[in-house]
Design a protein around this motif. Structure first.
Motif, PDB file in Angstrom:
ATOM      1  N   GLU A  67     -55.221  72.453 -18.383  1.00 14.74           N
ATOM      2  CA  GLU A  67     -54.369  72.344 -19.579  1.00 14.74           C
ATOM      3  C   GLU A  67     -53.727  70.963 -19.656  1.00 14.74           C
ATOM      4  OE1 GLU A  67     -50.642  74.666 -21.761  1.00 14.74           O
ATOM      5  OE2 GLU A  67     -51.302  75.269 -19.760  1.00 14.74           O
ATOM      6  N   GLU A  68     -53.254  70.459 -18.517  1.00 11.54           N
ATOM      7  CA  GLU A  68     -52.661  69.125 -18.477  1.00 11.54           C
ATOM      8  C   GLU A  68     -53.678  68.063 -18.883  1.00 11.54           C
ATOM      9  OE1 GLU A  68     -51.133  65.946 -15.085  1.00 11.54           O
ATOM     10  OE2 GLU A  68     -51.135  68.093 -14.620  1.00 11.54           O
TER      11      GLU A  68
ATOM     12  N   ARG B 154     -61.891  75.237 -23.752  1.00  9.08           N
ATOM     13  CA  ARG B 154     -60.977  74.781 -24.800  1.00  9.08           C
ATOM     14  C   ARG B 154     -60.909  73.261 -24.829  1.00  9.08           C
ATOM     15  NH1 ARG B 154     -54.488  76.139 -25.192  1.00  9.08           N
ATOM     16  NH2 ARG B 154     -54.177  75.337 -27.311  1.00  9.08           N
ATOM     17  N   ARG B 155     -60.978  72.639 -23.642  1.00 11.49           N
ATOM     18  CA  ARG B 155     -60.977  71.177 -23.570  1.00 11.49           C
ATOM     19  C   ARG B 155     -62.117  70.579 -24.377  1.00 11.49           C
ATOM     20  NH1 ARG B 155     -61.629  69.028 -17.776  1.00 11.49           N
ATOM     21  NH2 ARG B 155     -62.010  67.120 -18.980  1.00 11.49           N
TER      22      ARG B 155
ATOM     23  N   GLU C 292     -59.837  77.511 -20.187  1.00  7.44           N
ATOM     24  CA  GLU C 292     -59.152  76.266 -20.525  1.00  7.44           C
ATOM     25  C   GLU C 292     -60.130  75.104 -20.567  1.00  7.44           C
ATOM     26  OE1 GLU C 292     -56.214  74.280 -22.049  1.00  7.44           O
ATOM     27  OE2 GLU C 292     -55.877  76.344 -21.360  1.00  7.44           O
TER      28      GLU C 292
ATOM     29  N   GLN D  21     -63.320  65.948 -32.164  1.00  5.97           N
ATOM     30  CA  GLN D  21     -62.129  65.316 -32.709  1.00  5.97           C
ATOM     31  C   GLN D  21     -62.523  64.083 -33.518  1.00  5.97           C
ATOM     32  OE1 GLN D  21     -58.437  64.777 -30.186  1.00  5.97           O
ATOM     33  NE2 GLN D  21     -59.106  62.650 -30.285  1.00  5.97           N
TER      34      GLN D  21
ATOM     35  N   ARG E   9     -56.363  68.522 -20.711  1.00  3.94           N
ATOM     36  CA  ARG E   9     -56.684  68.701 -22.132  1.00  3.94           C
ATOM     37  C   ARG E   9     -55.665  67.982 -23.007  1.00  3.94           C
ATOM     38  NH1 ARG E   9     -54.649  71.920 -25.814  1.00  3.94           N
ATOM     39  NH2 ARG E   9     -53.585  73.259 -24.297  1.00  3.94           N
ATOM     40  N   ARG E  10     -54.414  68.110 -22.689  1.00  2.00           N
ATOM     41  CA  ARG E  10     -53.382  67.447 -23.483  1.00  2.00           C
ATOM     42  C   ARG E  10     -53.501  65.925 -23.387  1.00  2.00           C
ATOM     43  NH1 ARG E  10     -48.314  71.333 -21.630  1.00  2.00           N
ATOM     44  NH2 ARG E  10     -48.827  73.110 -22.990  1.00  2.00           N
ATOM     45  N   ALA E  11     -53.820  65.437 -22.182  1.00  2.00           N
ATOM     46  CA  ALA E  11     -53.945  63.991 -21.992  1.00  2.00           C
ATOM     47  C   ALA E  11     -55.137  63.422 -22.749  1.00  2.00           C
ATOM     48  CB  ALA E  11     -54.062  63.670 -20.504  1.00  2.00           C
ATOM     49  N   GLU E  12     -56.170  64.241 -22.977  1.00  2.00           N
ATOM     50  CA  GLU E  12     -57.373  63.765 -23.654  1.00  2.00           C
ATOM     51  C   GLU E  12     -57.211  63.665 -25.163  1.00  2.00           C
ATOM     52  OE1 GLU E  12     -60.819  65.323 -20.539  1.00  2.00           O
ATOM     53  OE2 GLU E  12     -60.054  66.685 -22.086  1.00  2.00           O
ATOM     54  N   GLN E  13     -56.186  64.302 -25.693  1.00  2.00           N
ATOM     55  CA  GLN E  13     -55.963  64.235 -27.132  1.00  2.00           C
ATOM     56  C   GLN E  13     -55.585  62.805 -27.531  1.00  2.00           C
ATOM     57  OE1 GLN E  13     -56.558  67.016 -29.037  1.00  2.00           O
ATOM     58  NE2 GLN E  13     -57.179  67.864 -27.051  1.00  2.00           N
TER      59      GLN E  13
END
Length: 278
Positions: A99-100, A155-156, A152, A162, A102-106
């Motif tokens: 999850e961490e 989800r990544r 997760e 994107q 995934r957020r950093a990859e945005q």
């Protein structure tokens, strides 16, 4: 271990040394007060061991300087941003780490991944990912949250769609033939890679066994815009020094120069998938 990380750890140790001296304590006296071995005090002060948050809080309290706790914890957080051991990252399993990430990859514009022996996480099938997480949990002796971690990771993969994001993957042929999962699951994984060929924002390169290499195949690394992430058996490391990033970019370009792409990559993937299905 990176030089920048070690320097930061030594700087934190120097702060601990100053606190002890300001309290008028010898290393042995402080160790006795904390119930530690004297060697632990020495290692922390010399930067040969990384303190835990509890270590820092105990140190500041024992030296009667509790006001130093917030800044000590801040120094430790900054240190671990660039070098984070799996032991500290995985106390609650793999799902929170995924999850961490995934957020950093945005919002990353360009991702370049080099994986000589493993399928990149953003291209893994659920079965392959499940085998990876199961093996890693056994290695690190962490909670087995395999299903949640796989969910997760899948989800990544939404980041592949994107708008404005670009992905370039280089995978070694060994990653396509190593049976960390069943032959059927591995064949499905290879077909999954083949399906990315033709995606407008994704480039997949494969380094064949027969390639004339510009240098030996080194450890895996990911370049995300102007930062580099490497994953060791013991830790995950982030590099943002310009010279370090430039070095990894040169390595990336060297590997890309011998990787096959497009139709050539598709033919190689098809041959491997057929061999796995035989």
């Amino acid at each position: 271990m990176s030089t920048d990380y070690q320097r930061a750890r030594e700087a934190l140790g120097a702060r601990l040394l100053r606190l002890r001296r300001a309290a008028g304590l010898t290393g042995r006296e402080l160790a006795a007060a904390l119930g530690w071995a004297h060697s632990k005090v020495s290692k922390l002060e010399c930067g040969r061991q990384t303190a835990t948050p509890a270590d820092l809080e105990a140190w500041a309290t024992a030296t009667q300087q509790p006001d130093a706790i917030p800044s000590l914890l801040s120094d430790l957080e900054g240190l671990e941003t660039n070098y984070r051991s799996w032991r500290r990252s995985l106390p609650n399993g793999h799902q929170p780490v995924q999850e961490e990430i995934r957020r950093a990859e945005q919002g990353v514009a360009l991702t370049r991944a080099y994986e000589p022996v493993t399928i990149p996480g953003l291209l893994q099938t659920p079965d392959y990912a499940r085998a990876v997480f199961t093996a890693n949990s056994a290695l690190h002796r962490t909670p087995r949250d395999t299903d949640a971690a796989v969910t997760e990771r899948m989800r990544r993969q939404e980041v592949l769609y994107q708008p404005g994001a670009r992905f370039e993957f280089i995978v070694g042929e060994a990653a396509l033939r190593s049976l960390i999962c069943s032959r059927v699951a591995m064949a499905a994984q290879v077909y999954r890679l083949a399906s990315t060929i033709g995606m407008p924002n994704v480039t997949l390169g494969i380094i064949p066994f027969a390639a004339a290499l510009p240098m030996t195949l080194r450890h895996a690394f990911w370049i995300k815009d102007d930062t580099v992430t490497t994953e060791l058996i013991s830790a995950r490391q982030l590099l943002d020094n310009a010279a370090d990033v430039a070095l990894y970019v040169r390595a990336w370009e060297a590997y890309r120069s011998v990787a096959v792409t497009g139709a050539d990559a598709h033919r190689l993937l098809s041959a491997i998938a057929l061999s796995l299905s035989a």
